[in-house]
Design a protein around this motif. Structure first.
Motif, short mmCIF file in Angstrom:
data_model
loop_
_atom_site.label_atom_id
_atom_site.label_comp_id
_atom_site.label_asym_id
_atom_site.label_seq_id
_atom_site.Cartn_x
_atom_site.Cartn_y
_atom_site.Cartn_z
N LEU A 24 0.83 -1.21 0.00
CA LEU A 24 0.00 0.00 0.00
C LEU A 24 0.86 1.26 0.00
CD1 LEU A 24 -2.85 -1.13 2.43
CD2 LEU A 24 -2.94 -0.95 -0.06
N ALA A 25 2.02 1.19 0.64
CA ALA A 25 2.92 2.35 0.66
C ALA A 25 3.37 2.70 -0.75
CB ALA A 25 4.12 2.07 1.55
N GLU A 26 3.48 1.68 -1.59
CA GLU A 26 3.94 1.94 -2.96
C GLU A 26 2.94 2.74 -3.77
OE1 GLU A 26 5.14 -1.88 -4.43
OE2 GLU A 26 7.01 -1.82 -3.30
N THR A 27 1.69 2.76 -3.32
CA THR A 27 0.72 3.57 -4.06
C THR A 27 1.05 5.06 -3.89
OG1 THR A 27 -0.81 3.66 -2.19
CG2 THR A 27 -1.14 1.89 -3.77
N PHE A 28 1.81 5.38 -2.85
CA PHE A 28 2.19 6.78 -2.65
C PHE A 28 3.55 7.09 -3.28
CE2 PHE A 28 -0.54 5.79 1.07
CZ PHE A 28 -1.62 6.55 0.66
N GLU A 29 4.30 6.05 -3.57
CA GLU A 29 5.60 6.26 -4.22
C GLU A 29 5.79 5.18 -5.29
OE1 GLU A 29 9.11 5.65 -1.89
OE2 GLU A 29 10.31 7.01 -3.09
N ARG B 112 9.07 3.54 -6.43
CA ARG B 112 9.76 2.58 -5.57
C ARG B 112 9.47 1.14 -6.01
NH1 ARG B 112 11.97 3.09 -0.42
NH2 ARG B 112 12.16 1.10 0.65
#
Lengths: 242, 194
Positions: free
Chosen positions: A62-67, A70
Motif C-alpha cells: 500500500l505504501a507503494e501507491t504513494f511512491e 519505488r
C-alpha cells in the motif's frame, strides 16, 4: 474459474505477489466476503507473528501507491531487462529483428522468470541431458527424446507451459492445472514429456504463462492465441528432428 | 518528521512521493491500532464509545482512505506543520470511522465501559490460542530462520539491514522471509487453523 477463497490470498501476506497482481487481488477481496474472511484469518496470524498491527507485506504494497517509482526499484532486473529490450526493439526498427527475450520483462513492477528446457535422451543406461535452452533460446531434440522444464521467478503465481505448432495445442504438465511457482524458488516441473507420438518433426514455440490465478489446461487452450502478452514470461523454440 | 522540519514540510506540501511514503510507513500502525481498538469521543450527552473494526482488511482499507485524504493537495496545504502530524491523522481517522458508522446506520454507544465494544471472552481465547500456536512455530525455526525472525520482527530491522546482518543478499532475505511465512501458514493449517 477458481473458487473462493482464492489460494493466492496467502501470497498477499507473504509478499510474494508483484505489485500489479496484489492490487488486482485486493480489488477482488473488496467485493468477496469469502476471500475477505480468509484474508482476515491469515492476516491475524501474520500480525501476531510479526508483532505488528498490520501485516508488513500489505504495508509495503500500500505504501507503494504513494511512491510508485519505488515499486520499479524493487525489481531492478525488470528495469535492466526492459531497457535491454527497448534497445533491441529500437535496433529492430533499423532492420535487425529483435530476438524474443532472454529475460522477458513484463513491465517495471511485474515479475521476471527464467525458464529452462532440457532435452533428455532416455535410451542409454542412465537418462542423459543432451541439450538445454533458456528463455528466448532454441533447443533441438530428436523425436525419441524427452523434455523437462525448470523455472524460477521473482514473484509467485501459477505457471502454465504449453505450445502450439503443427496445428495443435500441447500442454506440458502432468495434471490439468497450472503449477504453483514461488518467489525465489528454483523448481522443476514434475515429470518429463515424451516427444514421440506427440511432437511430429517440426518447430514449436513453447511458452510459459504466469497468472496470479490458478487456471486449467482447458482455460489456457480456450484462449487460443489470445493470452495476455503481459503474462507470457518465457518463450523457447523447440525444433524436433526425426 | 514534519514538525519543526521546514524542508520536510515543504517537500510534503509539494507532494514529494518519498516523503509521503515515509509518512505512511511511520504512522500507519498507529492509525491501524486506533481503528482496530475503537476510541471514545466527547459529546454533549457524555462520552461515547466508537467500536473498533474487527476485519483486518477493512482496517487496512480505512487506513488507506485516511492517508489518501491527508495527502490530497488541499489537505497538504492546510496542514500547519505545528500540531503533531500523528494527531492530524488521528482526527481524520476518527471522523472517517464515525462517518462510516453513520452511513451504515450503526450505533455509537454512550458508555464508559460497554461490554459490547470490548473483545468478548471467546474472541480473546481464540486469539490467545493462535498466539500460542505462532509462538510454538517460532520456537521450531532453524538457526538462520530464527536469526532472520529476530532481526526483522523483534529488533525491527528493515529487509536490507536484516540481510546485511546475516551476510545474505536482500533477495535471499526476501525469499527466506516468504518461505518462513509459507511454513507458518502450513503449520497453522496442520493444527486446524483456520
Amino acid at each position: 474459474m477458481m473458487s473462493c477463497p482464492r489460494p493466492e490470498i496467502s501470497l498477499m501476506l507473504t509478499g510474494e505477489l508483484g505489485h500489479a497482481n496484489q492490487s488486482a487481488l485486493r480489488e477482488h477481496v473488496r467485493g468477496c466476503s469469502v476471500c475477505r474472511a480468509r484474508y482476515d484469518q491469515l492476516g491475524e496470524a501474520m500480525v501476531i507473528f510479526e508483532g505488528a498491527t498490520l501485516p508488513d507485506a500489505t504495508i509495503q504494497h500500500l505504501a507503494e501507491t504513494f511512491e510508485p517509482e519505488r515499486a520499479a526499484r524493487r525489481w531492478p532486473w525488470a528495469i535492466a531487462a526492459a531497457v535491454l529490450l527497448s534497445a533491441l526493439a529500437w535496433r529492430g526498427v533499423g532492420g535487425l529483428q529483435a530476438p524474443s527475450s532472454t529475460l522477458t520483462a513484463r513491465g517495471a513492477t511485474a515479475p521476471l522468470a527464467d525458464m529452462r528446457v532440457f532435452c533428455i535422451d532416455p535410451n542409454g543406461n542412465q537418462p542423459v541431458v543432451v541439450a538445454s535452452a533458456r528463455s528466448g533460446g532454441v533447443i533441438r531434440c530428436r523425436a525419441d527424446h524427452h523434455l523437462q522444464f525448470a523455472v524460477s521467478t521473482d514473484a509467485s503465481g501459477f505457471l502454465g507451459v504449453y505450445s502450439r505448432g503443427q496445428g495443435e495445442f500441447r500442454w506440458y504438465h502432468r495434471g490439468q492445472s497450472m503449477q504453483q511457482v514461488l518467489l525465489g524458488v528454483d523448481q522443476r516441473l514434475p515429470g518429463s514429456i515424451r516427444l514421440l507420438d506427440s511432437h511430429p518433426p517440426g518447430a514449436y514455440e513453447i511458452r510459459g504463462y504466469l497468472d496470479p490465478e490458478q487456471r486449467s489446461r482447458h482455460w489456457v487452450e480456450s484462449q487460443g492465441g489470445n493470452l495476455p502478452e503481459s503474462g507470457i514470461i518465457s518463450r523457447v523454440t523447440l525444433l524436433v528432428e526425426p | 518528521m514534519l514538525e519543526n522540519n521546514p524542508e520536510q514540510l515543504t517537500a510534503f506540501r509539494e507532494g514529494e512521493p518519498g516523503v509521503l511514503r515515509a509518512l505512511y510507513v511511520e504512522h500507519v500502525h498507529g492509525i491501524g491500532a486506533i481503528l482496530r481498538a475503537g476510541f471514545t469521543v466527547s459529546s454533549g450527552a457524555g462520552p461515547k464509545r466508537v467500536p473498533g473494526i474487527r476485519s483486518l482488511f477493512e482496517v487496512e482499507e480505512l487506513c488507506q482512505e485516511v492517508f489518501e485524504r491527508a495527502f490530497k493537495p488541499s489537505a497538504r496545504r492546510r496542514y500547519d506543520g505545528i500540531r503533531p502530524f500523528r494527531s492530524y491523522l488521528f482526527a481524520i481517522a476518527k471522523n472517517l470511522r464515525i462517518d462510516q458508522l453513520r452511513r451504515g446506520r450503526l450505533q455509537i454507544v454512550t458508555t464508559t465501559a460497554d461490554p459490547g465494544c470490548a473483545p468478548v471472552a471467546e474472541q480473546m481465547m481464540a486469539r490467545q490460542q493462535l498466539k500460542d500456536l505462532v509462538q510454538t512455530f517460532v520456537r521450531s525455526l532453524a538457526t538462520q530462520e530464527e536469526s532472520w525472525y529476530r532481526l526483522r520482527y523483534r529488533d525491527g530491522l528493515g529487509q536490507m539491514d536484516a540481510a546485511l546482518e546475516l551476510g545474505i543478499g536482500r533477495t535471499t532475505g526476501r525469499a527466506l522471509d516468504a518461505s518462513i511465512k509459507r511454513r507458518l501458514f502450513a503449520f497453522l493449517s496442520r493444527h486446524g487453523y483456520p
